[in-house]
Motif scaffolding. Structure first.
Motif, mmCIF file in Angstrom:
data_model
loop_
_atom_site.group_PDB
_atom_site.id
_atom_site.type_symbol
_atom_site.label_atom_id
_atom_site.label_comp_id
_atom_site.label_asym_id
_atom_site.label_seq_id
_atom_site.Cartn_x
_atom_site.Cartn_y
_atom_site.Cartn_z
ATOM 1 N N GLU A 1 2.887 8.157 -3.158
ATOM 2 C CA GLU A 1 3.327 8.639 -4.475
ATOM 3 C C GLU A 1 3.018 10.121 -4.663
ATOM 4 O O GLU A 1 3.812 10.863 -5.244
ATOM 5 C CB GLU A 1 2.678 7.806 -5.585
ATOM 6 N N GLU B 1 -8.877 5.404 -0.985
ATOM 7 C CA GLU B 1 -8.448 4.247 -1.782
ATOM 8 C C GLU B 1 -9.355 3.041 -1.565
ATOM 9 O O GLU B 1 -9.566 2.229 -2.468
ATOM 10 C CB GLU B 1 -7.001 3.873 -1.434
ATOM 11 N N TYR B 2 -9.867 2.905 -0.377
ATOM 12 C CA TYR B 2 -10.757 1.783 -0.062
ATOM 13 C C TYR B 2 -12.156 2.355 0.194
ATOM 14 O O TYR B 2 -12.794 2.862 -0.687
ATOM 15 C CB TYR B 2 -10.216 1.000 1.135
ATOM 16 N N LEU C 1 0.235 3.647 -2.962
ATOM 17 C CA LEU C 1 -1.071 4.287 -2.885
ATOM 18 C C LEU C 1 -1.059 5.506 -1.970
ATOM 19 O O LEU C 1 -1.753 6.491 -2.206
ATOM 20 C CB LEU C 1 -2.130 3.294 -2.386
ATOM 21 N N LEU C 2 -0.255 5.426 -0.908
ATOM 22 C CA LEU C 2 -0.285 6.451 0.126
ATOM 23 C C LEU C 2 0.808 7.505 -0.010
ATOM 24 O O LEU C 2 0.668 8.604 0.539
ATOM 25 C CB LEU C 2 -0.176 5.792 1.509
ATOM 26 N N ILE D 1 0.812 -1.221 0.000
ATOM 27 C CA ILE D 1 0.000 0.000 0.000
ATOM 28 C C ILE D 1 0.849 1.277 0.000
ATOM 29 O O ILE D 1 0.307 2.375 -0.091
ATOM 30 C CB ILE D 1 -0.982 0.045 1.188
ATOM 31 N N SER E 1 -8.421 8.754 -6.113
ATOM 32 C CA SER E 1 -7.620 7.609 -5.689
ATOM 33 C C SER E 1 -6.793 7.103 -6.859
ATOM 34 O O SER E 1 -7.056 7.444 -8.020
ATOM 35 C CB SER E 1 -8.518 6.483 -5.171
ATOM 36 N N GLN E 2 -5.793 6.275 -6.553
ATOM 37 C CA GLN E 2 -4.963 5.699 -7.615
ATOM 38 C C GLN E 2 -5.810 4.845 -8.556
ATOM 39 O O GLN E 2 -5.594 4.824 -9.765
ATOM 40 C CB GLN E 2 -3.843 4.852 -6.999
ATOM 41 N N LYS E 3 -6.822 4.143 -8.001
ATOM 42 C CA LYS E 3 -7.696 3.307 -8.832
ATOM 43 C C LYS E 3 -8.519 4.175 -9.774
ATOM 44 O O LYS E 3 -8.702 3.852 -10.948
ATOM 45 C CB LYS E 3 -8.615 2.481 -7.925
ATOM 46 N N GLN F 1 -6.310 5.414 -12.550
ATOM 47 C CA GLN F 1 -6.056 4.380 -13.552
ATOM 48 C C GLN F 1 -7.241 4.257 -14.502
ATOM 49 O O GLN F 1 -7.083 4.107 -15.713
ATOM 50 C CB GLN F 1 -5.780 3.046 -12.861
ATOM 51 N N ARG G 1 -6.200 9.201 2.865
ATOM 52 C CA ARG G 1 -5.980 8.502 1.595
ATOM 53 C C ARG G 1 -6.440 7.051 1.666
ATOM 54 O O ARG G 1 -6.914 6.494 0.669
ATOM 55 C CB ARG G 1 -4.504 8.592 1.204
#
Length: 414
Positions: free
Chosen positions: A313, A333-334, A310-311, A307, A383-385, A388, A329
């Motif tokens: 970058e 993210e979740y 995710l936290l 993780i 979020s990173q997701k 993407q 975060r």
């Protein structure tokens, strides 16, 4: 008497070599099984200590090389974090003499070595192998942010810690110090490069950026299982940090955060004025996060490696409250419910406010403003997701647009 130790983890090899050499054995180490077989042929050891799981070839292949190809009866001691019967039985079927499951103490490794090949004639009787160093089945990276720590850095405490705890890799981040902190850190690293590194930031970016840079740097080390950070003043006891690691290692938590809760049986010493301000700020933090944290700002935290990108970058938007941003975060993210399940807040047994800490009473008053920044700044956080997904959709749109342009050009030419 000669011992060959083969393990892909240097943090495992170092304490074993140091202890066996101190007793009087001649020790060679290797991290690659293929090379290890060649070293075996040339070194001709009296004992081989080998790990089961290694890249390229496993420890079993090395055992086969010794027993089947070389047809030798050289004693073999196998180490592994695996506890299944099939692995153990396979090892003994191939002809190993001993099997040990990690974690295991160096004292036991030494005792079993002596049982298999005896004690060296030139034995260092002054070597008291009674300390409780444990060979772990995990590797941990620790970021220690440093700013003007020339006078305060507890060098002996750090060295004693890595001597007594295997599997730790320390990354000191010099955050653009104006004193001789960098020189002190480089001197500390000399001769200990296998488990200490120094990451130098030429300009002072604040603790948040120093920790972020250090976490991303350690992320490049593929051997690490967990990565965390610890304050340079060691206001959090090393034993407490080890407890945090033990918790995350034996659970499904992604983050284990220390908590400076004042309670019976714990030595938590805080300045009274700071404590009152902390309680007020913590109340606001709980409302922003919608999580019942007792203490988000403790400078001792450990993370599952997966993780970290995710936290860390993206840069943090505040100078001191990046801990709150980390948990925010996690929510993004979740989900709030899932994040609560993945985060553990673990009370410390000891925490002492160290004189000379960089956060002043005046600075504390600025925190309220920074909390407002977090509340508004993360309202539209992607979020990173999500990023993407957006990037994928953008790429698809670009491809469709190019195809449409080609069709248009073809139609125009016609």
């Amino acid at each position: 008497m000669k011992v060959l130790v083969i393990d892909d983890e240097k943090l495992v090899l170092l304490p074993i070599k140091k202890r066996l050499t101190a007793i009087g054995y001649e020790v060679k180490t290797e991290t690659n099984g293929m090379i290890g077989m060649k070293v075996f042929d040339s070194f001709k050891p009296d004992l081989v200590i080998i790990d089961v799981h290694m890249p390229e070839i496993s420890g079993f292949e090395v055992v086969k090389h010794i027993r089947l190809h070389r047809k030798l009866t050289t004693p073999i001691m196998m180490l592994s974090g695996s506890v299944d019967d099939e692995t153990i039985i396979k090892g003994f079927d191939l002809g190993i003499n001993d099997y040990m499951k990690k974690p295991i103490s160096l004292n036991e490794i030494c005792a079993r070595t002596k049982r298999l090949i005896g004690t060296p004639e030139v034995n260092n009787k002054n070597e008291i192998a009674k300390n409780k160093v444990i060979i772990q089945k995990r590797s941990v990276g620790v970021v220690i942010p440093c700013y003007n720590e020339e006078e305060r850095l507890l060098k002996d405490e750090f060295l004693n810690f890595i001597d007594e705890h295997s599997g730790y890799y320390l990354c000191f981040v010099n955050d653009g110090s104006k004193d001789n902190t960098l020189e002190v850190l480089e001197k500390l690293k000399q001769g200990r490069e296998e488990y200490i590194t120094v990451y130098n930031c030429e300009k002072n970016g604040g603790k948040a950026e120093a920790v972020r840079q250090g976490m991303l740097y350690l992320l490049e080390n593929k051997k690490l299982d967990y990565i965390g950070f610890l304050d340079a003043d060691l206001s959090t006891d090393f034993n407490d940090f080890e407890d945090l690691v033990t918790t995350i290692e034996n659970s499904n938590f992604k983050i284990v955060s220390g908590s400076r809760i004042q309670r019976m049986g714990a030595n938590i010493a805080k300045d009274s004025a700071r404590a009152i301000i902390s309680q007020t700020i913590n109340f606001i933090i709980r409302k922003i996060l919608a999580m019942n944290f007792k203490d988000t700002q403790c400078g001792a935290k450990i993370f599952n490696k997966e993780i970290v990108p995710l936290l860390f970058e993206q840069k943090f938007i505040t100078k001191w409250l990046f801990d709150v941003e980390i948990f925010m975060r996690m929510r993004k993210e979740y989900s709030l419910l899932k994040a609560k399940q993945l985060i553990c807040e673990q009370p410390l047994k000891r925490w002492v406010h160290v004189d000379g800490s960089k956060l002043s009473m005046k600075d504390s008053l600025k925190i309220v403003f920074q909390l407002a920044q977090i509340a508004f700044g993360y309202a539209n956080y992607k979020s990173q997701k999500d990023k993407q997904t957006i990037n994928t959709r953008t790429d698809v749109f670009k491809m469709k647009n190019k195809t449409l342009q080609k069709k248009t050009e073809k139609f125009t030419l016609s």
